[in-house]
Design a protein around this motif. Sequence first.
Motif, PDB file in Angstrom:
ATOM      1  N   LEU A 134      52.461  46.916  78.075  1.00 50.70           N
ATOM      2  CA  LEU A 134      53.404  47.238  76.993  1.00 50.70           C
ATOM      3  C   LEU A 134      53.008  46.652  75.648  1.00 50.70           C
ATOM      4  CD1 LEU A 134      55.812  48.860  76.229  1.00 50.70           C
ATOM      5  CD2 LEU A 134      57.016  46.810  76.644  1.00 50.70           C
ATOM      6  N   HIS A 135      52.615  45.388  75.509  1.00 55.15           N
ATOM      7  CA  HIS A 135      52.373  44.874  74.639  1.00 55.15           C
ATOM      8  C   HIS A 135      50.890  45.347  74.029  1.00 55.15           C
ATOM      9  CE1 HIS A 135      55.761  41.879  73.927  1.00 55.15           C
ATOM     10  NE2 HIS A 135      55.761  42.212  75.195  1.00 55.15           N
ATOM     11  N   MET A 136      50.015  45.655  74.973  1.00 55.33           N
ATOM     12  CA  MET A 136      48.962  46.211  74.589  1.00 55.33           C
ATOM     13  C   MET A 136      49.073  47.383  73.913  1.00 55.33           C
ATOM     14  SD  MET A 136      46.059  47.897  77.563  1.00 55.33           S
ATOM     15  CE  MET A 136      47.277  49.032  77.796  1.00 55.33           C
ATOM     16  N   LEU A 137      49.668  48.399  74.485  1.00 60.73           N
ATOM     17  CA  LEU A 137      49.845  49.683  73.743  1.00 60.73           C
ATOM     18  C   LEU A 137      50.272  49.604  72.347  1.00 60.73           C
ATOM     19  CD1 LEU A 137      51.200  51.980  76.326  1.00 60.73           C
ATOM     20  CD2 LEU A 137      48.926  51.698  75.718  1.00 60.73           C
ATOM     21  N   ILE A 138      51.249  48.178  72.172  1.00 59.32           N
ATOM     22  CA  ILE A 138      51.875  48.146  70.649  1.00 59.32           C
ATOM     23  C   ILE A 138      50.785  47.686  69.973  1.00 59.32           C
ATOM     24  CG2 ILE A 138      53.350  46.931  69.558  1.00 59.32           C
ATOM     25  CD1 ILE A 138      55.203  46.571  72.133  1.00 59.32           C
ATOM     26  N   PHE A 139      49.813  46.661  70.292  1.00 59.46           N
ATOM     27  CA  PHE A 139      48.932  46.334  69.519  1.00 59.46           C
ATOM     28  C   PHE A 139      47.771  47.338  69.289  1.00 59.46           C
ATOM     29  CE2 PHE A 139      50.251  42.171  70.897  1.00 59.46           C
ATOM     30  CZ  PHE A 139      50.267  41.415  69.613  1.00 59.46           C
ATOM     31  N   LEU A 140      47.636  48.297  70.515  1.00 54.18           N
ATOM     32  CA  LEU A 140      46.721  49.329  70.380  1.00 54.18           C
ATOM     33  C   LEU A 140      46.960  50.337  69.286  1.00 54.18           C
ATOM     34  CD1 LEU A 140      44.062  50.626  71.516  1.00 54.18           C
ATOM     35  CD2 LEU A 140      45.550  51.710  73.028  1.00 54.18           C
ATOM     36  N   ALA A 141      48.500  50.579  69.230  1.00 56.23           N
ATOM     37  CA  ALA A 141      48.803  51.596  68.006  1.00 56.23           C
ATOM     38  C   ALA A 141      48.713  51.220  66.812  1.00 56.23           C
ATOM     39  CB  ALA A 141      50.231  52.018  68.230  1.00 56.23           C
ATOM     40  N   GLY A 142      48.849  49.752  66.249  1.00 55.57           N
ATOM     41  CA  GLY A 142      48.563  49.343  65.362  1.00 55.57           C
ATOM     42  C   GLY A 142      47.065  49.126  64.840  1.00 55.57           C
ATOM     43  N   MET A 143      46.253  48.881  65.851  1.00 54.22           N
ATOM     44  CA  MET A 143      44.860  48.834  65.618  1.00 54.22           C
ATOM     45  C   MET A 143      44.244  50.309  65.383  1.00 54.22           C
ATOM     46  SD  MET A 143      43.836  46.144  68.661  1.00 54.22           S
ATOM     47  CE  MET A 143      41.911  46.367  68.424  1.00 54.22           C
ATOM     48  N   GLN A 144      44.787  51.272  65.931  1.00 56.06           N
ATOM     49  CA  GLN A 144      44.202  52.455  65.707  1.00 56.06           C
ATOM     50  C   GLN A 144      44.735  53.167  64.193  1.00 56.06           C
ATOM     51  OE1 GLN A 144      44.953  54.816  69.182  1.00 56.06           O
ATOM     52  NE2 GLN A 144      43.407  54.042  70.290  1.00 56.06           N
ATOM     53  N   ALA A 145      45.783  52.378  63.834  1.00 54.83           N
ATOM     54  CA  ALA A 145      46.077  52.903  62.353  1.00 54.83           C
ATOM     55  C   ALA A 145      45.368  52.036  61.345  1.00 54.83           C
ATOM     56  CB  ALA A 145      47.533  52.399  62.304  1.00 54.83           C
TER      57      ALA A 145
END
Length: 291
Positions: free
Chosen positions: A170-181
């Motif tokens: 879950l935290h991976m997806l949170i960080f991934l969303a931020g990185m892709q922005a």
Amino acid sequence: MDTKYLAPLALLLPGMTLLGVFMLVPIAYGLYLSVHQFDGINLGAFVGLSNYLSVLSDASFLSALGHTAEFAAIVVVGKNVVGLALAVLVNMPLKGMRTARTVLFLPVTLNIIVIGAFWQFFLASSRFGGPLNLFLASVGLGHWQTSWLSAPGIALVSVAFIEIWRWAGLHMLIFLAGMQAIEPSLYEAARLEGANAWQRFRAITLPALRPILFVSTLLALMGAFVRSFDIVWVLTRAGFGTDVVVTRLYNEAFQFGRFDRASAMGYVIFVIIAVISFIYVRAAKFGRDDA
């Protein structure tokens, strides 16, 4: 009242009614019970703050609070470090990364009973065929064998690592969303300046993820204090030095029948969480002077 507000208020009314009935009323009633004698059936006399004073002087509660603080420290650091590392990994333009994201997120979707059964089997002693201890023995590390879920001092750390494994996706997806922005042109400019991968990560990715890190840390912190019951109870039944505040509250109410003390304990926990959250929010400030 202006009639233009009637329609929005009518739409809000069902939700607000449910919020009041199922949240605000129980909160108020719990506060009422915490200042009375209550055994779960009979409501007794008003006792003021005596339940709170009893909780705060209870050695078992203070011990559980210490266990919770240790558990929270491991979990908050672990979820963020592992989640960020996984996000960096699955954000790479490599084949199979979409599948990797799905696989890494799977533990979040698993039922807690399934998680408990798997880890109790995996961490069982070698006498009962525990794969981890058998593996350690097979590679000459038999002196590392231990009772991972029943040894005081080790059991709590084991449960914390399982909690990290469970929620890292879950935290991976949170960080991934931020990185892709993050704007790709920033990385291109850094490459032209000769910055290596670590320098780009430190100078571009980490600063851009500061708000995401704030949210991720807050989620992990709240989870460690209020969502730790299921994982602790399923794996250790709150024994072997793994008793945390929520399992202590459960035992206070349903094992000892002291619902009044349990109610007071719940509000003590609420205040502790509120203070920690306030301090954290004020300390973080998102790097702003006006926060």
